[in-house]
Design a protein around this motif. Sequence first.
Motif, PDB file in Angstrom:
ATOM      1  N   GLN A 105       0.825  -1.198   0.000  1.00 41.57           N
ATOM      2  CA  GLN A 105       0.000   0.000   0.000  1.00 41.57           C
ATOM      3  C   GLN A 105       0.867   1.258   0.000  1.00 41.57           C
ATOM      4  N   ALA A 106       1.910   1.250   0.810  1.00 38.52           N
ATOM      5  CA  ALA A 106       2.781   2.426   0.904  1.00 38.52           C
ATOM      6  C   ALA A 106       3.460   2.733  -0.419  1.00 38.52           C
ATOM      7  N   ALA A 107       3.878   1.690  -1.134  1.00 41.79           N
ATOM      8  CA  ALA A 107       4.576   1.888  -2.398  1.00 41.79           C
ATOM      9  C   ALA A 107       3.663   2.487  -3.466  1.00 41.79           C
ATOM     10  N   ARG A 108       2.369   2.231  -3.348  1.00 42.62           N
ATOM     11  CA  ARG A 108       1.411   2.730  -4.334  1.00 42.62           C
ATOM     12  C   ARG A 108       0.707   4.004  -3.878  1.00 42.62           C
ATOM     13  N   ALA A 109       1.104   4.534  -2.731  1.00 43.13           N
ATOM     14  CA  ALA A 109       0.358   5.633  -2.118  1.00 43.13           C
ATOM     15  C   ALA A 109       0.287   6.870  -3.001  1.00 43.13           C
ATOM     16  N   ASP A 110       1.402   7.269  -3.583  1.00 37.22           N
ATOM     17  CA  ASP A 110       1.403   8.499  -4.362  1.00 37.22           C
ATOM     18  C   ASP A 110       0.430   8.425  -5.533  1.00 37.22           C
ATOM     19  N   GLU A 111       0.513   7.335  -6.293  1.00 35.13           N
ATOM     20  CA  GLU A 111      -0.387   7.191  -7.436  1.00 35.13           C
ATOM     21  C   GLU A 111      -1.838   7.166  -6.985  1.00 35.13           C
ATOM     22  N   PHE A 112      -2.107   6.415  -5.923  1.00 34.49           N
ATOM     23  CA  PHE A 112      -3.480   6.271  -5.437  1.00 34.49           C
ATOM     24  C   PHE A 112      -4.028   7.617  -4.983  1.00 34.49           C
ATOM     25  N   ILE A 113      -3.241   8.356  -4.209  1.00 27.25           N
ATOM     26  CA  ILE A 113      -3.687   9.655  -3.704  1.00 27.25           C
ATOM     27  C   ILE A 113      -3.862  10.646  -4.839  1.00 27.25           C
ATOM     28  N   ASP A 114      -2.936  10.627  -5.791  1.00 25.63           N
ATOM     29  CA  ASP A 114      -3.043  11.554  -6.915  1.00 25.63           C
ATOM     30  C   ASP A 114      -4.322  11.324  -7.717  1.00 25.63           C
ATOM     31  N   VAL A 115      -4.632  10.056  -8.004  1.00 27.81           N
ATOM     32  CA  VAL A 115      -5.799   9.745  -8.827  1.00 27.81           C
ATOM     33  C   VAL A 115      -7.100   9.978  -8.068  1.00 27.81           C
ATOM     34  N   SER A 116      -7.133   9.589  -6.799  1.00 26.01           N
ATOM     35  CA  SER A 116      -8.379   9.673  -6.035  1.00 26.01           C
ATOM     36  C   SER A 116      -8.598  11.038  -5.403  1.00 26.01           C
ATOM     37  N   THR A 175       2.746  12.488   3.535  1.00 25.94           N
ATOM     38  CA  THR A 175       4.063  12.654   4.149  1.00 25.94           C
ATOM     39  C   THR A 175       4.295  11.620   5.234  1.00 25.94           C
ATOM     40  N   ALA A 176       3.254  11.349   6.017  1.00 24.17           N
ATOM     41  CA  ALA A 176       3.385  10.357   7.089  1.00 24.17           C
ATOM     42  C   ALA A 176       3.655   8.965   6.516  1.00 24.17           C
ATOM     43  N   ILE A 177       3.047   8.645   5.376  1.00 26.55           N
ATOM     44  CA  ILE A 177       3.325   7.354   4.726  1.00 26.55           C
ATOM     45  C   ILE A 177       4.786   7.280   4.324  1.00 26.55           C
ATOM     46  N   HIS A 178       5.301   8.334   3.703  1.00 22.44           N
ATOM     47  CA  HIS A 178       6.700   8.349   3.278  1.00 22.44           C
ATOM     48  C   HIS A 178       7.662   8.285   4.467  1.00 22.44           C
ATOM     49  N   ASN A 179       7.256   8.902   5.572  1.00 21.78           N
ATOM     50  CA  ASN A 179       8.113   8.913   6.770  1.00 21.78           C
ATOM     51  C   ASN A 179       7.918   7.683   7.648  1.00 21.78           C
ATOM     52  N   ARG A 180       7.006   6.809   7.217  1.00 26.91           N
ATOM     53  CA  ARG A 180       6.694   5.574   7.959  1.00 26.91           C
ATOM     54  C   ARG A 180       6.183   5.863   9.361  1.00 26.91           C
ATOM     55  N   THR A 181       5.421   6.937   9.498  1.00 28.17           N
ATOM     56  CA  THR A 181       4.821   7.296  10.779  1.00 28.17           C
ATOM     57  C   THR A 181       3.292   7.283  10.708  1.00 28.17           C
ATOM     58  N   SER A 182       2.737   6.843   9.587  1.00 25.25           N
ATOM     59  CA  SER A 182       1.297   6.952   9.388  1.00 25.25           C
ATOM     60  C   SER A 182       0.495   6.096  10.366  1.00 25.25           C
ATOM     61  N   GLU A 183       0.907   4.846  10.567  1.00 26.36           N
ATOM     62  CA  GLU A 183       0.152   3.981  11.469  1.00 26.36           C
ATOM     63  C   GLU A 183       0.245   4.460  12.902  1.00 26.36           C
ATOM     64  N   GLU A 184       1.398   4.976  13.282  1.00 26.68           N
ATOM     65  CA  GLU A 184       1.567   5.520  14.627  1.00 26.68           C
ATOM     66  C   GLU A 184       0.621   6.707  14.854  1.00 26.68           C
ATOM     67  N   ALA A 185       0.372   7.478  13.797  1.00 22.03           N
ATOM     68  CA  ALA A 185      -0.507   8.643  13.899  1.00 22.03           C
ATOM     69  C   ALA A 185      -1.982   8.272  13.806  1.00 22.03           C
ATOM     70  N   GLY A 186      -2.266   7.014  13.498  1.00 25.78           N
ATOM     71  CA  GLY A 186      -3.654   6.564  13.440  1.00 25.78           C
ATOM     72  C   GLY A 186      -4.184   6.325  12.044  1.00 25.78           C
TER      73      GLY A 186
END
Length: 295
Positions: A105-116, A175-186
């Motif tokens: 999911q993290a690897a595809r995040a940019d494309e997914f966020i951009d399209v959606s 940014t949190a996905i790229h920094n690997r802090t997204s799950e910690e932030a909820g």
Amino acid sequence: MTSSRIALVTGANQGLGRALVEGLAARMDPEDLVLLTGRDPRRVADAAREVAQLPGTRSRVEGRVLDVTDTDAVARLADELTAQHGGVDVVISNAVARVLPDESQAARADEFIDVSNTATHALLRSFGPVLRPGGRLLVVASSLGTLGHLDPRLHHLFDGADLEQVEYAVESWRTAIHNRTSEEAGWPRWLNVPSKVAQVAAVRAVAAERRERDLAEGTLIASVCPGMVDTATSRPWFSDYSQAQSPARAAGPVLDLVLADHVDPALYGELVRFGKPLPWHDGTPLVEQDRLLTP
């Protein structure tokens, strides 16, 4: 300038988007124009030609190449249609990036966020102002777009936010996905949940600013949940598809909303499923998707 209606559907080469184009072309008038858009020129041309040749097609159908992640291209198309036709009457934002359960999911995040999300923001900003009175601007989301699917720590980012605040929240999530802090932030690991919440929040933000004028003019801005649809994008995520709808069937209630003679104020700015609004603050934990994403 013309009195004919202009409709545009994004992500329309296949699946639900294609079914929405087919339904519009069958139910609108011969002088109306339905624009089928997508990124691949050949697929767009082929799909538009096929829809135009269907026995039930009544209105004109044309293909337009549009990369919805290119905000400048979205703005140019809005300007072009305004110059040629004085605006648009129907805009359905339907594009989505396909992600498979076994992909990161993290690897595809940019494309997914951009399209959606980036694309949704661009369509709202560019086509909202050129939507003619009595028009319809719908964003295809899902029931995952209610706040109850999101960690309560994140609710303040979207509840009552304006469009700029929604955009900021989306970029903070990225940014949190790229920094690997997204799950910690909820933030949930499954991209579809925050993405859909952000889509619905963006629609709510724009609708809140326009509500009084739009309702006076019979204009509708809303997000829609078509329900479970049997498509190549969604099929890999579910083990039981016995209750899934065909794209044509799922398009029906959305088209009814688009072509209704009157706008129900209770639906304006809301997430609508089968003609009824879904409560913004509700939602239940996901089970099957959580299991799929558990290492």
